[in-house]
Design a protein around this motif. Structure first.
Motif, PDB file in Angstrom:
ATOM      1  N   ASP A 163      52.977  20.827  27.262  1.00 22.33           N
ATOM      2  CA  ASP A 163      52.646  19.841  28.560  1.00 22.33           C
ATOM      3  C   ASP A 163      52.605  18.346  28.015  1.00 22.33           C
ATOM      4  N   ARG A 164      51.803  18.112  26.966  1.00 20.58           N
ATOM      5  CA  ARG A 164      51.642  16.938  26.654  1.00 20.58           C
ATOM      6  C   ARG A 164      53.155  16.123  26.169  1.00 20.58           C
ATOM      7  N   PHE A 165      54.025  16.977  25.378  1.00 23.96           N
ATOM      8  CA  PHE A 165      55.288  16.653  25.048  1.00 23.96           C
ATOM      9  C   PHE A 165      56.123  16.539  26.211  1.00 23.96           C
ATOM     10  N   GLU A 166      56.081  17.232  27.270  1.00 22.51           N
ATOM     11  CA  GLU A 166      56.717  16.810  28.514  1.00 22.51           C
ATOM     12  C   GLU A 166      56.128  15.578  29.169  1.00 22.51           C
ATOM     13  N   SER A 167      55.071  15.593  29.203  1.00 26.83           N
ATOM     14  CA  SER A 167      54.591  14.152  29.896  1.00 26.83           C
ATOM     15  C   SER A 167      55.055  12.900  28.783  1.00 26.83           C
ATOM     16  N   LEU A 168      54.969  13.164  27.504  1.00 24.96           N
ATOM     17  CA  LEU A 168      55.819  12.099  26.771  1.00 24.96           C
ATOM     18  C   LEU A 168      56.995  11.912  27.041  1.00 24.96           C
ATOM     19  N   LEU A 169      57.857  12.847  27.294  1.00 22.89           N
ATOM     20  CA  LEU A 169      59.397  12.851  27.484  1.00 22.89           C
ATOM     21  C   LEU A 169      59.500  11.932  28.859  1.00 22.89           C
ATOM     22  N   GLY A 170      58.542  12.346  29.697  1.00 22.67           N
ATOM     23  CA  GLY A 170      58.631  11.671  31.134  1.00 22.67           C
ATOM     24  C   GLY A 170      58.238  10.193  31.037  1.00 22.67           C
ATOM     25  N   ASP A 171      57.221   9.897  30.466  1.00 21.97           N
ATOM     26  CA  ASP A 171      57.085   8.577  30.168  1.00 21.97           C
ATOM     27  C   ASP A 171      57.881   7.797  29.595  1.00 21.97           C
ATOM     28  N   LEU A 172      58.753   8.516  28.735  1.00 19.47           N
ATOM     29  CA  LEU A 172      59.770   7.739  27.921  1.00 19.47           C
ATOM     30  C   LEU A 172      60.812   7.189  28.620  1.00 19.47           C
ATOM     31  N   LEU A 173      61.314   8.296  29.364  1.00 23.91           N
ATOM     32  CA  LEU A 173      62.207   8.052  30.668  1.00 23.91           C
ATOM     33  C   LEU A 173      61.905   6.945  31.581  1.00 23.91           C
ATOM     34  N   GLU A 174      60.581   6.858  31.962  1.00 20.76           N
ATOM     35  CA  GLU A 174      60.159   6.042  32.938  1.00 20.76           C
ATOM     36  C   GLU A 174      60.088   4.676  32.428  1.00 20.76           C
ATOM     37  N   ILE A 175      59.892   4.522  31.140  1.00 17.36           N
ATOM     38  CA  ILE A 175      59.595   3.276  30.756  1.00 17.36           C
ATOM     39  C   ILE A 175      60.945   2.611  30.264  1.00 17.36           C
ATOM     40  N   SER A 176      61.976   3.447  29.881  1.00 13.66           N
ATOM     41  CA  SER A 176      63.413   3.285  29.630  1.00 13.66           C
ATOM     42  C   SER A 176      63.864   2.664  30.714  1.00 13.66           C
ATOM     43  N   ARG A 177      63.627   3.317  31.988  1.00 14.73           N
ATOM     44  CA  ARG A 177      64.205   2.729  33.333  1.00 14.73           C
ATOM     45  C   ARG A 177      63.640   1.568  33.653  1.00 14.73           C
ATOM     46  N   LEU A 178      62.296   1.343  33.322  1.00 17.97           N
ATOM     47  CA  LEU A 178      61.571   0.026  33.897  1.00 17.97           C
ATOM     48  C   LEU A 178      62.345  -1.206  32.731  1.00 17.97           C
ATOM     49  N   ASP A 179      62.381  -0.717  31.254  1.00 15.25           N
ATOM     50  CA  ASP A 179      63.177  -1.761  30.594  1.00 15.25           C
ATOM     51  C   ASP A 179      64.070  -2.285  30.968  1.00 15.25           C
ATOM     52  N   ALA A 180      65.086  -0.898  31.639  1.00 12.18           N
ATOM     53  CA  ALA A 180      66.530  -1.524  31.807  1.00 12.18           C
ATOM     54  C   ALA A 180      66.593  -2.179  33.300  1.00 12.18           C
ATOM     55  N   GLY A 181      65.344  -2.412  34.037  1.00 13.37           N
ATOM     56  CA  GLY A 181      65.499  -2.907  35.253  1.00 13.37           C
ATOM     57  C   GLY A 181      66.152  -2.311  36.474  1.00 13.37           C
ATOM     58  N   VAL A 182      66.055  -0.898  36.584  1.00 16.53           N
ATOM     59  CA  VAL A 182      67.031  -0.178  37.506  1.00 16.53           C
ATOM     60  C   VAL A 182      65.674   0.496  38.355  1.00 16.53           C
ATOM     61  N   GLU A 183      64.351   0.378  38.262  1.00 17.07           N
ATOM     62  CA  GLU A 183      63.601   1.040  39.174  1.00 17.07           C
ATOM     63  C   GLU A 183      63.172   0.263  40.423  1.00 17.07           C
ATOM     64  N   GLU A 184      63.031   0.863  41.467  1.00 13.09           N
ATOM     65  CA  GLU A 184      62.952   0.294  42.557  1.00 13.09           C
ATOM     66  C   GLU A 184      61.956   0.593  43.471  1.00 13.09           C
ATOM     67  N   LEU A 185      61.213  -0.091  44.417  1.00 16.87           N
ATOM     68  CA  LEU A 185      59.982   0.182  45.016  1.00 16.87           C
ATOM     69  C   LEU A 185      60.165   0.922  46.233  1.00 16.87           C
ATOM     70  N   THR A 186      59.523   1.695  46.692  1.00 15.86           N
ATOM     71  CA  THR A 186      59.512   2.579  47.783  1.00 15.86           C
ATOM     72  C   THR A 186      58.326   2.095  48.601  1.00 15.86           C
ATOM     73  N   ALA A 187      58.094   0.994  49.266  1.00 15.43           N
ATOM     74  CA  ALA A 187      57.048   0.471  49.697  1.00 15.43           C
ATOM     75  C   ALA A 187      56.857   1.196  51.164  1.00 15.43           C
ATOM     76  N   GLU A 188      55.654   1.304  51.542  1.00 15.37           N
ATOM     77  CA  GLU A 188      55.076   1.951  52.717  1.00 15.37           C
ATOM     78  C   GLU A 188      53.607   1.542  53.004  1.00 15.37           C
ATOM     79  N   GLN A 189      53.399   1.539  54.295  1.00 15.34           N
ATOM     80  CA  GLN A 189      51.760   1.383  54.522  1.00 15.34           C
ATOM     81  C   GLN A 189      51.052   2.471  54.358  1.00 15.34           C
ATOM     82  N   VAL A 190      49.918   2.256  53.255  1.00 17.07           N
ATOM     83  CA  VAL A 190      49.295   3.175  52.587  1.00 17.07           C
ATOM     84  C   VAL A 190      47.688   2.661  52.617  1.00 17.07           C
ATOM     85  N   ASP A 191      46.922   3.633  52.830  1.00 15.26           N
ATOM     86  CA  ASP A 191      45.257   3.299  52.883  1.00 15.26           C
ATOM     87  C   ASP A 191      45.015   3.137  51.376  1.00 15.26           C
ATOM     88  N   MET A 192      44.550   2.440  50.855  1.00 19.47           N
ATOM     89  CA  MET A 192      44.078   2.313  49.346  1.00 19.47           C
ATOM     90  C   MET A 192      43.040   3.274  49.088  1.00 19.47           C
TER      91      MET A 192
END
Length: 583
Positions: A341-370
């Motif tokens: 489970d931890r290894f899958e989380s690590l892989l998911g985080d690595l993929l997420e941070i690689s997308r952030l480094d590449a600048g390809v992430e986009e926000l899906t903004a919506e009205q939310v109660d914090m």
């Protein structure tokens, strides 16, 4: 009062306008080297021209007066010699004295009489003869009232004297140079005064003064133009270099300075161009390395998913049959699933941070109660909070706090902050506070654990950074949670900051704009809390008897935990054979 108020209001407006102009001039003075050089040169030149003009005027005026005095004294001596013989044997009667004085004055007034080359510079004069021995009214001929009283006293005492004196003649004041000489005869003592108007000398001094003023102003203007021209020649390359450097800093790495000549400015341009080429080459290398690193991370993450899926399937089979295994083997199976489970989380985080480094992430903004996101994050960490003995205390506003944001990312940020606080809270309560204003919303997560040392507040967001590497994790994090949270906050245009003091815990503050695309100017919550003088009391939650918390072991503890020997049954042997095949 009715008339005073408009005057006061107008005066305030003028003062405010003057203050603004002065502030604008101050900004221009600080930014413009050319203006400072020109003004400094003009100020110093003005002082030099003023001193030089004063010295020149004093020298010219003194020279004029000295020449006038010498010529006037020679003229007075010549006039005394001329009329000395006419006054010998003067009778004591007043009428005779007056007649003889008039005759002598007329003789002096005749043009050319008593004048030669040495006395030509004296100019026109008015002679005065006075009898100093009479009592009461003194007989005299000429404007005796224009002669100063001090000079008359000196001449009556038998001494020669000169004095510059100003008198009122009509509506104008006239400056006079008066020469006084005593004249002795056989029977009485008389005084001869020659009054020389200084009108021509004054005109000459005024012409010299005006010439010096006009010449000084012209000289200052020329000096200002010359200083401006010279400074511009020096400052222009510097300004061009600054503009090129600004464009270079903005990302236009091919910008270069023009090299003209072989002087100091040319060498500066050459050095700048060499530095720019070196920086551009290093940037290119870093970009290539970053692309290679991101590609490697992405490729490894994707390539590991296929074998990880196979291992996950085998682990799930073992985990489902763990009741048939011996106690030690069953526990190993559970730890294997946890680590997967931890290894899958690590892989998911690595993929997420690689997308952030590449600048390809986009926000899906919506009205939310914090508040809803905070409660979701609290529910997701409730299990580890109970296990660690660190209850989460929520301090949420009573009313809705609506913001336009990506709920998935913000909930992940809050979940990472809460998990981090529980992991370092040392069993103390974790506090989550939320406040908002018209432009921003802020959330602080505070723990009362070991805190952060000086300089560690900037390092907590580094990837895989740990304050104490020897300290075991409680939540099994990947070491990328805070880094991803920081990038998510920046993606929203917000802030994620940290504060900590040894022994007083740490605080993480998330500040986000309430409307997507706006900038955050200030945070509704302070970052550094008020440090309590007394230790925080530990709040213990009641333990639910029906679902006892599981004890998690670290890999080091697994290595040194031997399996307990048990008697193998036919069913256990079959399970061992299955596990061996899976291995």
């Amino acid at each position: 009062m009715k008339f005073v108020r408009p005057v006061v209001a107008k005066a305030q407006i003028l003062i405010e306008e003057a203050r603004k102009r002065w502030a604008a001039f101050g900004d221009l003075w600080r930014r413009s080297l050319q203006l400072r050089v020109v003004v400094s040169t003009l100020a110093l030149s003005s002082a030099v021209v003023f001193v030089l003009g004063m010295v020149l005027q004093m020298q010219i005026t003194n020279q004029l007066l000295d020449t006038k005095e010498q010529a006037a004294v020679r003229q007075a001596n010549a006039s005394r010699s001329l009329i000395q013989s006419d006054l010998i044997g003067l009778n004591p009667g007043p009428d005779s004295v007056q007649t003889r004085f008039t005759s002598a004055i007329n003789k002096l007034a005749v043009g050319g009489v008593g004048t030669d080359a040495t006395t030509a510079g004296a100019g026109a004069f008015e002679p005065v003869l006075a009898d100093g021995l009479g009592s009461g009214r003194v007989p005299f001929v000429g404007p005796l009232d224009d002669v100063p009283r001090g000079l008359r006293q000196m001449v009556e005492d038998g001494r020669d004297g000169t004095q510059i004196h100003t008198v009122q003649r009509g509506k104008t004041q006239t400056t006079l140079f008066v020469v006084g000489l005593p004249m002795s005869t056989s029977s009485r003592s008389m005084q001869l005064y020659l009054i020389f108007p200084l009108t021509s000398e004054q005109r000459t001094a005024e012409v010299v003064q005006s010439t010096l003023v006009v010449g000084g102003i012209v000289l200052l203007i020329l000096l200002a133009l010359i200083a401006n021209l010279v400074t511009r020649q020096v400052v222009r390359p510097v300004r061009q270099a600054a503009e090129v450097a600004e464009r270079f800093a903005d990302g236009t790495l091919h910008e270069r300075m023009h090299v003209v000549g072989e002087d100091d400015v040319a060498r500066l341009a050459e050095s700048f161009n060499e530095m720019a080429e070196s920086i551009q080459a290093q940037f290119k290398q870093l970009e290539e390395f970053g692309q290679l690193q991101r590609r490697f991370t992405s490729d490894v993450s994707h390539e590991l998913r296929t074998p990880l899926t196979t291992v996950r399937m085998a682990a799930d089979v073992l985990h489902a049959s763990r009741e048939q295994f011996p106690a030690g083997l069953a526990r190993s199976t559970e730890l294997l699933v946890d680590e997967l489970d931890r290894f899958e989380s690590l892989l998911g985080d690595l993929l997420e941070i690689s997308r952030l480094d590449a600048g390809v992430e986009e926000l899906t903004a919506e009205q939310v109660d914090m508040r809803v996101l905070a409660r979701r994050a609290h529910d997701s960490v409730r299990a580890i909070s109970t296990t660690a003995g660190s209850p989460v205390v929520l301090d949420l506003p009573d009313d809705e706090l609506i913001a336009e944001l990506d709920s998935r990312r913000v909930e992940r940020i809050l979940r990472n902050l809460l998990a981090n606080a529980i992991d370092h809270g040392e069993g103390q309560p974790v506090e989550l506070a939320m406040r908002g204003n018209a432009d921003a919303v802020a959330i602080t997560v505070r723990d009362h654990g070991v805190g952060l040392r000086q300089g560690e507040a900037e390092l907590v967001f580094s990837r895989f950074w740990r304050a104490d590497p020897s300290r075991n994790r409680r939540t099994g994090g990947t070491g990328l949670g805070l880094s991803i949270s920081l990038e998510d906050a920046r993606l929203h245009g917000g802030w994620l900051e940290a504060w900590g003091e040894p022994g007083h815990g740490a605080v993480f503050r998330l500040t986000l704009p309430r409307r997507h695309g706006e900038d955050v100017r200030e945070s509704p919550l302070p970052l550094a809390p008020a440090i309590e003088l007394e230790p925080v009391a530990v709040v213990e939650e009641p333990v639910v008897a029906e679902e006892p918390a599981e004890v998690e072991l670290t890999p080091e503890e697994i290595t040194w935990q031997p399996a307990e020997p048990v008697d193998a049954t036919p069913a256990d042997k079959a399970a061992d054979e299955v596990s061996e095949e899976v291995r």
